[in-house]
Design a protein around this motif. Structure first.
Motif, mmCIF file in Angstrom:
data_model
loop_
_atom_site.group_PDB
_atom_site.id
_atom_site.type_symbol
_atom_site.label_atom_id
_atom_site.label_comp_id
_atom_site.label_asym_id
_atom_site.label_seq_id
_atom_site.Cartn_x
_atom_site.Cartn_y
_atom_site.Cartn_z
ATOM 1 N N ASP A 1 16.152 0.242 -11.127
ATOM 2 C CA ASP A 1 16.413 1.594 -10.636
ATOM 3 C C ASP A 1 15.739 2.607 -11.574
ATOM 4 O OD1 ASP A 1 17.607 4.185 -10.324
ATOM 5 O OD2 ASP A 1 19.329 3.253 -9.333
ATOM 6 N N ASP B 1 25.140 7.780 -10.122
ATOM 7 C CA ASP B 1 25.082 9.097 -10.755
ATOM 8 C C ASP B 1 25.853 9.094 -12.076
ATOM 9 O OD1 ASP B 1 24.523 11.896 -10.921
ATOM 10 O OD2 ASP B 1 26.483 12.350 -10.028
ATOM 11 N N ARG C 1 22.262 8.453 -20.192
ATOM 12 C CA ARG C 1 21.650 9.607 -20.878
ATOM 13 C C ARG C 1 22.419 9.926 -22.164
ATOM 14 N NH1 ARG C 1 16.768 10.670 -19.789
ATOM 15 N NH2 ARG C 1 16.275 10.635 -17.602
ATOM 16 N N ALA D 1 24.001 6.963 -14.646
ATOM 17 C CA ALA D 1 22.849 7.688 -15.191
ATOM 18 C C ALA D 1 23.292 8.677 -16.261
ATOM 19 C CB ALA D 1 22.096 8.399 -14.069
ATOM 20 N N GLN E 1 15.950 5.780 -11.965
ATOM 21 C CA GLN E 1 16.851 6.773 -12.554
ATOM 22 C C GLN E 1 17.652 6.169 -13.706
ATOM 23 O OE1 GLN E 1 19.931 8.269 -9.949
ATOM 24 N NE2 GLN E 1 20.542 9.856 -11.395
ATOM 25 N N LEU E 2 18.065 4.919 -13.567
ATOM 26 C CA LEU E 2 18.848 4.270 -14.620
ATOM 27 C C LEU E 2 17.949 3.782 -15.760
ATOM 28 C CD1 LEU E 2 21.364 2.209 -12.451
ATOM 29 C CD2 LEU E 2 21.719 4.443 -13.528
#
Length: 191
Positions: free
Chosen positions: A107, A48, A55, A51, A109-110
């Motif tokens: 991954d 989390d 971002r 990520a 999300q990454l």
């Protein structure tokens, strides 16, 4: 700076320096000066936090690139400003480094901020090339999407060549070559 910002900023730096596996929660806590409880108060865990850091790195990279690509001048001049921007070439690109990290690309999300950033950059450069074509600056035969992809690849490959040589000259040579190829597609001046 808030605790959350310190965590994100520290994670950004560690990901760039060490990659995902080398960025441990302990290293993040040490670099940020934030305790474990505070870290897990703001983020559910390392994925989390990573990520969020990716971002932010993506947003920063877009902001920096857009500053060059939005400068006054011709499309060629703006692309040249992006390519010639002062960079710490031997450190490489934050997003390019993550694109080479197997744990990041595995991954979704990454990987998403990395993929989105490069998609945005290719699209933005393609827009400039199309703008240059519409204004008579570039020849109509120059494919904007293909050329933009090649220019982004020159920058990323230039980082790799410079790091391999441990000197910035291979990056600079790649940029000069790319600009020479782009200049070869400039339309003749209108009378």
């Amino acid at each position: 700076m808030t605790t959350q910002d310190r965590l994100i900023e520290s994670t950004q730096a560690l990901l760039w320096e060490r990659g995902y596996v080398g960025t441990s929660p302990k290293a993040i806590q040490q670099r940020s000066g934030v305790g474990q409880g505070s870290m897990y108060h703001h983020f559910t865990g390392k994925p989390d936090l990573a990520a969020a850091a990716l971002r932010r790195s993506a947003d920063e990279m877009r902001e920096i690139a857009e500053a060059d690509l939005a400068t006054p001048g011709s499309a060629h001049d703006r692309i040249a400003a992006y390519l010639r921007r002062d960079r710490d070439v031997l450190r490489g690109c934050r997003m390019g480094r993550m694109a080479q990290d197997p744990d990041v690309v595995a991954d979704p999300q990454l990987r998403a901020p990395v993929e989105e950033t490069f998609d945005w950059l290719r699209g933005r450069i393609a827009e400039l090339i199309a703008e240059g074509q519409a204004g008579g600056e570039f020849t109509p035969g120059l494919d904007p999407a293909d050329t933009a992809a090649a220019l982004v690849a020159v920058v990323q490959g230039g980082y790799v060549l410079a790091r391999a040589a441990d000197r910035p000259e291979p990056f600079e040579q790649a940029v000069r070559g790319a600009l020479g190829l782009l200049a070869a597609h400039r339309a003749p001046a209108r009378p």
